[in-house]
Design a protein around this motif. Structure first.
Motif, PDB file in Angstrom:
ATOM      1  N   CYS A  35      25.132 -11.711   8.934  1.00 57.00           N
ATOM      2  CA  CYS A  35      24.211 -11.134   9.918  1.00 57.00           C
ATOM      3  C   CYS A  35      22.903 -10.746   9.235  1.00 57.00           C
ATOM      4  O   CYS A  35      22.901  -9.965   8.277  1.00 57.00           O
ATOM      5  CB  CYS A  35      24.867  -9.908  10.558  1.00 57.00           C
ATOM      6  N   VAL A  36      21.808 -11.291   9.726  1.00 57.96           N
ATOM      7  CA  VAL A  36      20.475 -10.935   9.217  1.00 57.96           C
ATOM      8  C   VAL A  36      19.685 -10.377  10.397  1.00 57.96           C
ATOM      9  O   VAL A  36      18.888 -11.058  11.028  1.00 57.96           O
ATOM     10  CB  VAL A  36      19.757 -12.144   8.586  1.00 57.96           C
ATOM     11  N   HIS A  37      19.962  -9.129  10.691  1.00 54.96           N
ATOM     12  CA  HIS A  37      19.302  -8.500  11.837  1.00 54.96           C
ATOM     13  C   HIS A  37      17.951  -7.921  11.436  1.00 54.96           C
ATOM     14  O   HIS A  37      17.624  -7.824  10.245  1.00 54.96           O
ATOM     15  CB  HIS A  37      20.199  -7.405  12.436  1.00 54.96           C
ATOM     16  N   PRO A  75      22.623  -5.769  14.782  1.00 57.85           N
ATOM     17  CA  PRO A  75      23.786  -6.270  14.038  1.00 57.85           C
ATOM     18  C   PRO A  75      24.771  -7.007  14.946  1.00 57.85           C
ATOM     19  O   PRO A  75      24.960  -6.638  16.106  1.00 57.85           O
ATOM     20  CB  PRO A  75      24.410  -4.988  13.470  1.00 57.85           C
ATOM     21  N   LEU A  76      25.375  -8.067  14.397  1.00 57.39           N
ATOM     22  CA  LEU A  76      26.320  -8.877  15.173  1.00 57.39           C
ATOM     23  C   LEU A  76      27.600  -8.105  15.473  1.00 57.39           C
ATOM     24  O   LEU A  76      28.150  -7.434  14.595  1.00 57.39           O
ATOM     25  CB  LEU A  76      26.693 -10.151  14.400  1.00 57.39           C
ATOM     26  N   ASP A  77      28.077  -8.215  16.714  1.00 59.88           N
ATOM     27  CA  ASP A  77      29.391  -7.676  17.056  1.00 59.88           C
ATOM     28  C   ASP A  77      30.459  -8.508  16.358  1.00 59.88           C
ATOM     29  O   ASP A  77      30.265  -9.708  16.122  1.00 59.88           O
ATOM     30  CB  ASP A  77      29.617  -7.725  18.574  1.00 59.88           C
ATOM     31  N   ASN A  78      31.584  -7.891  16.023  1.00 63.90           N
ATOM     32  CA  ASN A  78      32.668  -8.626  15.363  1.00 63.90           C
ATOM     33  C   ASN A  78      33.154  -9.802  16.194  1.00 63.90           C
ATOM     34  O   ASN A  78      33.463 -10.867  15.676  1.00 63.90           O
ATOM     35  CB  ASN A  78      33.839  -7.688  15.063  1.00 63.90           C
ATOM     36  N   SER A  79      33.204  -9.610  17.531  1.00 64.15           N
ATOM     37  CA  SER A  79      33.658 -10.690  18.411  1.00 64.15           C
ATOM     38  C   SER A  79      32.700 -11.878  18.363  1.00 64.15           C
ATOM     39  O   SER A  79      33.126 -13.037  18.408  1.00 64.15           O
ATOM     40  CB  SER A  79      33.786 -10.176  19.851  1.00 64.15           C
ATOM     41  N   VAL A  80      31.402 -11.595  18.237  1.00 63.71           N
ATOM     42  CA  VAL A  80      30.399 -12.657  18.151  1.00 63.71           C
ATOM     43  C   VAL A  80      30.541 -13.396  16.825  1.00 63.71           C
ATOM     44  O   VAL A  80      30.476 -14.627  16.761  1.00 63.71           O
ATOM     45  CB  VAL A  80      28.974 -12.068  18.294  1.00 63.71           C
ATOM     46  N   LYS A  81      30.773 -12.632  15.769  1.00 63.44           N
ATOM     47  CA  LYS A  81      30.952 -13.214  14.444  1.00 63.44           C
ATOM     48  C   LYS A  81      32.166 -14.145  14.423  1.00 63.44           C
ATOM     49  O   LYS A  81      32.124 -15.251  13.879  1.00 63.44           O
ATOM     50  CB  LYS A  81      31.132 -12.091  13.421  1.00 63.44           C
ATOM     51  N   GLU A  82      33.253 -13.708  15.042  1.00 63.80           N
ATOM     52  CA  GLU A  82      34.478 -14.513  15.080  1.00 63.80           C
ATOM     53  C   GLU A  82      34.283 -15.775  15.919  1.00 63.80           C
ATOM     54  O   GLU A  82      34.831 -16.842  15.608  1.00 63.80           O
ATOM     55  CB  GLU A  82      35.628 -13.673  15.628  1.00 63.80           C
ATOM     56  N   LYS A  83      33.497 -15.648  16.978  1.00 62.68           N
ATOM     57  CA  LYS A  83      33.230 -16.811  17.832  1.00 62.68           C
ATOM     58  C   LYS A  83      32.421 -17.863  17.076  1.00 62.68           C
ATOM     59  O   LYS A  83      32.711 -19.062  17.146  1.00 62.68           O
ATOM     60  CB  LYS A  83      32.490 -16.366  19.092  1.00 62.68           C
ATOM     61  N   ILE A  84      31.397 -17.411  16.347  1.00 61.96           N
ATOM     62  CA  ILE A  84      30.593 -18.341  15.537  1.00 61.96           C
ATOM     63  C   ILE A  84      31.469 -18.980  14.474  1.00 61.96           C
ATOM     64  O   ILE A  84      31.383 -20.182  14.212  1.00 61.96           O
ATOM     65  CB  ILE A  84      29.394 -17.601  14.906  1.00 61.96           C
TER      66      ILE A  84
END
Length: 502
Positions: free
Chosen positions: A186-188, A164-173
């Motif tokens: 997120c499609v893990h 699963p994507l970290d929140n920080s990674v999601k915000e960066k994207i």
């Protein structure tokens, strides 16, 4: 009509098809009529005649926008209602030269149908190198930047990742791909692809489509999604196993038989069994292989003999045909459950033309001469196993793709030996379904039943094969072709204590 375009970036085979199917599933569970279009941007002359090893497929060229709009309106559900939503999967990877004309076509298409009727999902990849363990966003940033440069702006960025994507990674994207954080999905990796629709549902994808496309979705319990969740949960708890030997010509790549494998999986899941597919190159079963490579020959036969059932899918050309015949002969003599989906072509100079060219086919011309599409098959007897599996109907409509057929002049000869052509075409000229008497399950069909198999509604010929292989076909037929709530009751030989109590 609402259009949802699914594009992909970074690598091929990223999962666009699963995403498109999952989107269609959750929208259909909301009561919407949904259709789908798959576009593969490979340019070939009648690519349908190529070997699966060459990775080529038919293409669409002229007036693609008008074609999409026409095709999207074709009813696909039993109620014959025009679809409300069309999910379009654009094959290939953004940036490939083959897909450029199609990207440009959809760039124009979005303005033709208006923004409120068009939505773009871009499937990208977030790798996580083992050296650092950090989720990297740069490939997704670059892929989205390239797509935007070509004139398409993604509404949803679906990120394929191992965890699963970290929140920080999601915000960066979100920041660098010009979308809101809730538009980064997120499609893990999950235990089963059947969990992907549930994954999208949990992240509010339906709600987003409802707002973005103004979809008429009712707020009511969704039985289909509940049934889907039950099926997904059951897929993680399977204990019994059933093995099927797949004897074919293109077994080096499992994707060559993707539809066949999925049809087997659907049927195995329906009877609560794990599926084990044993891939066997049909040429390895032939006598010549015994001299050329004895180890490979014996390994192939060991796989065949140890399987619970045998499936021979369609194929073209002479190579490997003798091996297929050997496998079929063994299944017949050993009373092993067997399904032959579609036919092959043989020696045109044979003295015994069992399989022949269709009269309308010019043997000197390969391209564009197949008998294609949905055709009706009429059952000629009430006692057919396949007829019962289909629900005791008078006829079925299945998809065809062939240019050869069983020689109708030999029909009587076959039936004298116990083979019965229980299904024929509307005119009664073409043999569509054959069954062998005094055999647990020996069925051959001219059509491709795998193309209409669904996870919640498996293909009857494949379901029959799996039931027979697991020992549950007699009980299933006795119950009127209904699956018992307690699936183990259908397999008395595997659960003798249950059989004794009943």
């Amino acid at each position: 009509m609402k259009y949802i375009l699914v594009t992909g970036g970074v690598i091929s085979g990223i999962g666009k098809g699963i995403i498109a199917s999952s989107v269609g599933t959750i929208l259909k569970s909301c009561g919407l009529h949904v259709t789908a279009i798959k576009i593969d941007p490979y340019i070939n002359i009648d690519a349908g005649t190529f070997s699966p090893y060459e990775h080529v497929v038919p293409h669409i060229t002229d007036a693609i926008q008008e074609w999409v709009m026409r095709q999207a309106k074709v009813p696909v559900d039993d109620d014959d209602v025009e679809p409300q939503v069309c999910v379009i999967e654009l094959g290939g990877t953004v940036g490939d030269i083959e897909s450029m004309p199609f990207i440009e076509a959809f760039r124009q298409f979005q303005f033709k149908v208006k923004r409120e009727n068009f939505c773009n999902i871009h499937v990208s990849m977030v790798p996580q190198p083992s050296a650092t363990g950090e989720q990297k966003t740069k490939p997704t940033q670059n892929s989205v930047r390239e797509l935007r440069g070509l004139g398409l702006s993604p509404d949803l960025v679906m990120c394929r990742c191992s965890t699963p994507l970290d929140n920080s990674v999601k915000e960066k994207i979100s920041m660098f791909c010009h979308v809101e954080p809730e538009q980064v999905i997120c499609v893990h990796d999950v235990s089963s692809i059947y969990r992907v629709p549930l994954l999208l549902e949990d992240q509010g994808v339906v709600g987003y489509f409802c707002r973005r496309l103004n979809l008429p979705i009712e707020t009511r319990p969704r039985k289909m999604l509940a049934k889907w969740k039950e099926m997904s949960d059951r897929s993680d708890r399977l204990l019994e196993q059933c093995s099927i030997a797949l004897v074919g010509k293109y077994t080096k790549f499992s994707d060559s038989y993707a539809s066949v494998i999925k049809a087997l999986e659907h049927s195995a899941l329906a009877i609560s069994h794990k599926l084990e597919v044993k891939y066997i190159d049909s040429a390895d079963l032939e006598a010549g292989m015994l001299q050329e490579d004895p180890v490979k020959y014996h390994e192939a036969w060991q796989k065949l003999c140890s399987a619970d059932g045998i499936l021979v899918p369609g194929g073209f050309g002479v190579r490997g045909t003798e091996g297929k015949i050997q496998a079929i002969s063994w299944a017949r003599k050993q009373k092993k459950p067997f399904l032959d989906a579609n036919s092959t072509e043989f020696d045109p100079e044979t003295k015994y033309p069992v399989v022949i060219d269709m009269p309308e086919h010019n043997p000197g011309q390969m391209g564009g001469t197949m008998r294609l599409g949905k055709r009706r098959t009429i059952f000629k007897t009430k006692n057919s196993i396949l007829r019962k599996l289909y629900g005791d109907v008078d006829y079925v409509e299945e998809r065809h793709r062939h240019r050869f057929e069983v020689n109708p002049e030999l029909k009587q000869h076959f039936e004298e030996k116990g083979f019965h052509f229980v299904g024929q075409d509307v005119e009664g000229e073409r043999m569509e379904v054959i069954e062998l008497l005094d055999h647990p399950y020996f069925v051959g069909v001219q059509y491709h039943p795998e193309f209409t198999s669904r996870p919640i509604k498996p293909s009857p010929p494949y379901l029959g094969l799996l039931l027979a292989a697991a020992g549950g076909l007699p009980a299933y037929l006795q119950k009127g072709c209904r699956l018992s709530p307690r699936y183990e009751l259908m397999f008395p030989q595997r659960h003798p204590e249950i059989s004794h109590k009943n």
